[in-house]
Design a protein around this motif. Structure first.
Motif, PDB file in Angstrom:
ATOM      1  N   ILE A   1      -2.320  -0.694  -8.684  1.00 42.01           N
ATOM      2  CA  ILE A   1      -1.778  -0.126  -7.438  1.00 42.01           C
ATOM      3  C   ILE A   1      -0.938  -1.204  -6.746  1.00 42.01           C
ATOM      4  O   ILE A   1      -1.492  -2.137  -6.149  1.00 42.01           O
ATOM      5  N   PRO A   2       0.396  -1.129  -6.849  1.00 39.89           N
ATOM      6  CA  PRO A   2       1.228  -2.107  -6.152  1.00 39.89           C
ATOM      7  C   PRO A   2       1.217  -1.809  -4.647  1.00 39.89           C
ATOM      8  O   PRO A   2       1.521  -0.698  -4.235  1.00 39.89           O
ATOM      9  N   ALA A   3       0.826  -2.804  -3.870  1.00 40.26           N
ATOM     10  CA  ALA A   3       0.720  -2.604  -2.418  1.00 40.26           C
ATOM     11  C   ALA A   3       1.226  -3.855  -1.692  1.00 40.26           C
ATOM     12  O   ALA A   3       0.670  -4.271  -0.686  1.00 40.26           O
ATOM     13  N   ALA A   4       2.266  -4.457  -2.247  1.00 40.06           N
ATOM     14  CA  ALA A   4       2.758  -5.729  -1.688  1.00 40.06           C
ATOM     15  C   ALA A   4       4.121  -5.585  -1.021  1.00 40.06           C
ATOM     16  O   ALA A   4       4.742  -6.574  -0.679  1.00 40.06           O
ATOM     17  N   GLY A   5       4.575  -4.344  -0.833  1.00 39.01           N
ATOM     18  CA  GLY A   5       5.887  -4.143  -0.203  1.00 39.01           C
ATOM     19  C   GLY A   5       5.858  -4.523   1.268  1.00 39.01           C
ATOM     20  O   GLY A   5       4.792  -4.695   1.867  1.00 39.01           O
ATOM     21  N   LEU A   6       7.028  -4.656   1.859  1.00 40.66           N
ATOM     22  CA  LEU A   6       7.114  -5.081   3.261  1.00 40.66           C
ATOM     23  C   LEU A   6       7.046  -3.902   4.225  1.00 40.66           C
ATOM     24  O   LEU A   6       6.838  -4.101   5.422  1.00 40.66           O
ATOM     25  N   GLY A   7       7.240  -2.695   3.715  1.00 44.20           N
ATOM     26  CA  GLY A   7       7.125  -1.512   4.574  1.00 44.20           C
ATOM     27  C   GLY A   7       8.112  -1.505   5.727  1.00 44.20           C
ATOM     28  O   GLY A   7       7.772  -1.097   6.846  1.00 44.20           O
ATOM     29  N   THR A   8       9.339  -1.920   5.470  1.00 50.27           N
ATOM     30  CA  THR A   8      10.303  -2.056   6.578  1.00 50.27           C
ATOM     31  C   THR A   8      10.674  -0.711   7.204  1.00 50.27           C
ATOM     32  O   THR A   8      11.102  -0.685   8.348  1.00 50.27           O
ATOM     33  N   ARG A   9      10.473   0.389   6.454  1.00 52.04           N
ATOM     34  CA  ARG A   9      10.824   1.698   7.033  1.00 52.04           C
ATOM     35  C   ARG A   9       9.796   2.187   8.042  1.00 52.04           C
ATOM     36  O   ARG A   9       9.996   3.189   8.695  1.00 52.04           O
TER      37      ARG A   9
ATOM     38  N   PRO B   1      -0.671  -3.381   6.797  1.00 50.58           N
ATOM     39  CA  PRO B   1      -0.025  -2.847   5.590  1.00 50.58           C
ATOM     40  C   PRO B   1       0.080  -1.326   5.664  1.00 50.58           C
ATOM     41  O   PRO B   1      -0.857  -0.668   6.138  1.00 50.58           O
ATOM     42  N   LYS B   2       1.210  -0.766   5.187  1.00 54.38           N
ATOM     43  CA  LYS B   2       1.341   0.700   5.267  1.00 54.38           C
ATOM     44  C   LYS B   2       0.258   1.388   4.438  1.00 54.38           C
ATOM     45  O   LYS B   2      -0.159   2.502   4.761  1.00 54.38           O
ATOM     46  N   GLU B   3      -0.211   0.705   3.392  1.00 52.60           N
ATOM     47  CA  GLU B   3      -1.268   1.285   2.547  1.00 52.60           C
ATOM     48  C   GLU B   3      -2.569   1.461   3.322  1.00 52.60           C
ATOM     49  O   GLU B   3      -3.455   2.186   2.898  1.00 52.60           O
TER      50      GLU B   3
ATOM     51  N   HIS C   1       8.645  -6.372 -10.480  1.00 54.01           N
ATOM     52  CA  HIS C   1       8.047  -7.708 -10.399  1.00 54.01           C
ATOM     53  C   HIS C   1       6.557  -7.596 -10.055  1.00 54.01           C
ATOM     54  O   HIS C   1       5.720  -8.317 -10.619  1.00 54.01           O
ATOM     55  N   ALA C   2       6.218  -6.669  -9.153  1.00 56.22           N
ATOM     56  CA  ALA C   2       4.809  -6.472  -8.765  1.00 56.22           C
ATOM     57  C   ALA C   2       3.988  -6.019  -9.981  1.00 56.22           C
ATOM     58  O   ALA C   2       2.913  -6.566 -10.253  1.00 56.22           O
ATOM     59  N   VAL C   3       4.512  -5.052 -10.727  1.00 61.84           N
ATOM     60  CA  VAL C   3       3.771  -4.543 -11.894  1.00 61.84           C
ATOM     61  C   VAL C   3       3.614  -5.654 -12.942  1.00 61.84           C
ATOM     62  O   VAL C   3       2.578  -5.772 -13.595  1.00 61.84           O
TER      63      VAL C   3
ATOM     64  N   MET D   1       3.986   7.644   2.416  1.00 61.14           N
ATOM     65  CA  MET D   1       3.450   6.840   3.517  1.00 61.14           C
ATOM     66  C   MET D   1       4.370   5.674   3.867  1.00 61.14           C
ATOM     67  O   MET D   1       4.063   4.871   4.740  1.00 61.14           O
ATOM     68  N   GLY D   2       5.495   5.585   3.168  1.00 55.06           N
ATOM     69  CA  GLY D   2       6.484   4.562   3.485  1.00 55.06           C
ATOM     70  C   GLY D   2       7.546   5.097   4.440  1.00 55.06           C
ATOM     71  O   GLY D   2       8.564   4.441   4.668  1.00 55.06           O
ATOM     72  N   ASP D   3       7.308   6.296   4.979  1.00 59.31           N
ATOM     73  CA  ASP D   3       8.304   6.979   5.794  1.00 59.31           C
ATOM     74  C   ASP D   3       7.592   7.596   7.007  1.00 59.31           C
ATOM     75  O   ASP D   3       6.530   8.198   6.854  1.00 59.31           O
TER      76      ASP D   3
HETATM   77  P1  UTP Z   1       8.829   0.600  -1.710  1.00 62.00           P
HETATM   78  O1  UTP Z   1      10.187   0.153  -2.071  1.00 62.00           O
HETATM   79  O2  UTP Z   1       8.678   1.968  -1.142  1.00 62.00           O
HETATM   80  O3  UTP Z   1       8.108  -0.396  -0.685  1.00 62.00           O
HETATM   81  O4  UTP Z   1       7.902   0.350  -2.955  1.00 62.00           O
HETATM   82  P2  UTP Z   1       8.671  -1.337   0.441  1.00 62.00           P
HETATM   83  O5  UTP Z   1       9.459  -2.451  -0.147  1.00 62.00           O
HETATM   84  O6  UTP Z   1       7.468  -1.686   1.244  1.00 62.00           O
HETATM   85  O7  UTP Z   1       9.617  -0.328   1.257  1.00 62.00           O
HETATM   86  P3  UTP Z   1      10.554  -0.520   2.523  1.00 62.00           P
HETATM   87  O8  UTP Z   1      10.563  -1.966   2.937  1.00 62.00           O
HETATM   88  O9  UTP Z   1       9.963   0.353   3.614  1.00 62.00           O
HETATM   89  O10 UTP Z   1      11.875   0.011   2.047  1.00 62.00           O
HETATM   90  C1  UTP Z   1       6.970   1.269  -3.535  1.00 62.00           C
HETATM   91  C2  UTP Z   1       5.627   0.617  -3.753  1.00 62.00           C
HETATM   92  O11 UTP Z   1       5.760  -0.645  -4.396  1.00 62.00           O
HETATM   93  C3  UTP Z   1       5.142  -1.683  -3.654  1.00 62.00           C
HETATM   94  C4  UTP Z   1       5.040  -1.154  -2.228  1.00 62.00           C
HETATM   95  O12 UTP Z   1       3.928  -1.735  -1.538  1.00 62.00           O
HETATM   96  C5  UTP Z   1       4.888   0.340  -2.433  1.00 62.00           C
HETATM   97  O13 UTP Z   1       3.542   0.699  -2.600  1.00 62.00           O
HETATM   98  N1  UTP Z   1       5.949  -2.915  -3.773  1.00 62.00           N
HETATM   99  C6  UTP Z   1       7.288  -2.897  -3.531  1.00 62.00           C
HETATM  100  C7  UTP Z   1       5.332  -4.092  -4.156  1.00 62.00           C
HETATM  101  O14 UTP Z   1       4.100  -4.125  -4.402  1.00 62.00           O
HETATM  102  N2  UTP Z   1       6.092  -5.226  -4.269  1.00 62.00           N
HETATM  103  C8  UTP Z   1       7.425  -5.240  -4.023  1.00 62.00           C
HETATM  104  O15 UTP Z   1       8.047  -6.330  -4.142  1.00 62.00           O
HETATM  105  C9  UTP Z   1       8.034  -4.030  -3.636  1.00 62.00           C
END
Ligand code: UTP
Length: 290
Positions: A8-16, A25-27, A111-113, A255-257
């Motif tokens: 489960i990749p959960a390392a995104g920045l969640g900028t949206r 974390p958005k997760e 990269h996360a995967v 959940m990213g929106d």
């Molecule tokens: P998203 O592109 O929707 O996540 O990636 P983000 O980068 O958080 O989105 P923004 O910033 O709102 O555009 C889909 C999934 O991949 C993970 C995110 O956590 C999300 O679950 N992800 C994304 C990572 O684990 N690492 C990354 O470098 C990018």
């Protein structure tokens, strides 16, 4: 080989979803009474997954805490005679064997995967995107696993998206195999021109991959947005050996929106056995007054 591991990749920045995701974390955003990622872990477990690797980064320790025991809280609940709530809290840590690794730089989903290579070893594995909650009677991840077992190829979960939205998603070249199952032989991430659009089918939220994806990811240069895109690596698989696409049943919530979060909250609350009826009455009153 049986699919028993999930990432489960959960390392995104969640900028949206800023400012909510500045430190949360958005997760971990709540849908009714559980954080989003718990719904995803439960879907994996209900699909037969026993071992889960959650990819986190700095500031996401709260995810680890959620899946850990909480003895002080459990003792307090027991002493207060709240055995049922105590059981709910304790059961979260027993859902599966859950492991964590940090993606040290936010370089994209691919990269996360790729951080999961050692965890996965030489087995097929499921990927459940940490910000895509899918609710349905038949868990979406399990539907993909069945397609992997039947066709022996890596599988992507797919859905048709509106034409005006396809440039924000991936676009797949597909041909029907049976019912909701397709063969997928090419894909493009975020098509920018009409010519690049292969179909309105896009990868949404789930896939089952074979371990050869890791060598491909090692060779995949940054793509759209300067990030290492999982879709770019999967395209290599699709073009060489082909993949299977499953138009899965179940409702997906992004959940990213911000609107996606609101939809998830309202619809899942309406289905809640304890709250649903009262919430429906309340919503009717609110909507009538607007
Ligand atoms: P998203 O592109 O929707 O996540 O990636 P983000 O980068 O958080 O989105 P923004 O910033 O709102 O555009 C889909 C999934 O991949 C993970 C995110 O956590 C999300 O679950 N992800 C994304 C990572 O684990 N690492 C990354 O470098 C990018």
């Amino acid at each position: 080989m049986k699919v028993r591991k999930a990432v489960i990749p959960a390392a995104g920045l969640g900028t949206r979803v800023l400012p909510a995701t500045k430190s949360m974390p958005k997760e971990m955003l709540t849908i009714v009474d559980k954080p989003a990622i718990q719904y995803i872990v439960e879907e994996a477990v209900n699909s037969g997954i026993t071992d889960i690797l959650i990819i986190t980064n700095r500031g996401k320790g709260i995810i680890e805490d959620h899946f850990d025991r909480s003895p002080e809280l459990e003792d307090r609940l027991t002493a207060a005679g709240k055995a049922d709530v105590c059981e709910q809290v304790a059961s979260i840590s027993k859902l599966a064997n859950i492991f964590f690794i940090r993606q040290k730089e936010t370089k994209g989903l691919g990269h996360a995967v790729n951080c999961a290579r050692n965890f996965v070893g030489n087995e097929p594995f499921a990927v459940l995107y940490g910000d895509d909650v899918i609710i349905g009677d038949d868990p979406a991840c399990g539907q993909l696993i069945r397609a992997y077992e039947e066709y022996g190829k890596a599988v992507v979960g797919i859905k048709a998206v509106p034409e005006e939205a396809i440039s924000k998603y991936s676009s797949l070249k597909v041909s029907p195999l049976k019912d909701n199952v397709f063969e997928c032989t090419d894909m493009v991430e975020k098509p920018q021109t009409k010519e690049e659009v292969l179909s309105l089918y896009s990868i949404l939220g789930r896939c089952v991959l074979t371990p050869d994806i890791f060598d491909i990811l090692d060779q995949t240069p940054p793509g759209s947005g300067g990030e290492i895109q999982l879709t770019d690596a999967m395209r290599t698989l699709a073009r060489s050996v082909g993949m299977t696409g499953v138009d899965f049943t179940g409702k997906r919530y992004d959940m990213g929106d911000k609107l996606g979060i609101l939809k998830a909250t309202v619809e899942i609350a309406l289905k809640n056995p304890l709250l649903g009826e009262r919430f429906k009455e309340y919503l009717k009153e609110v909507v009538a007054a607007f």
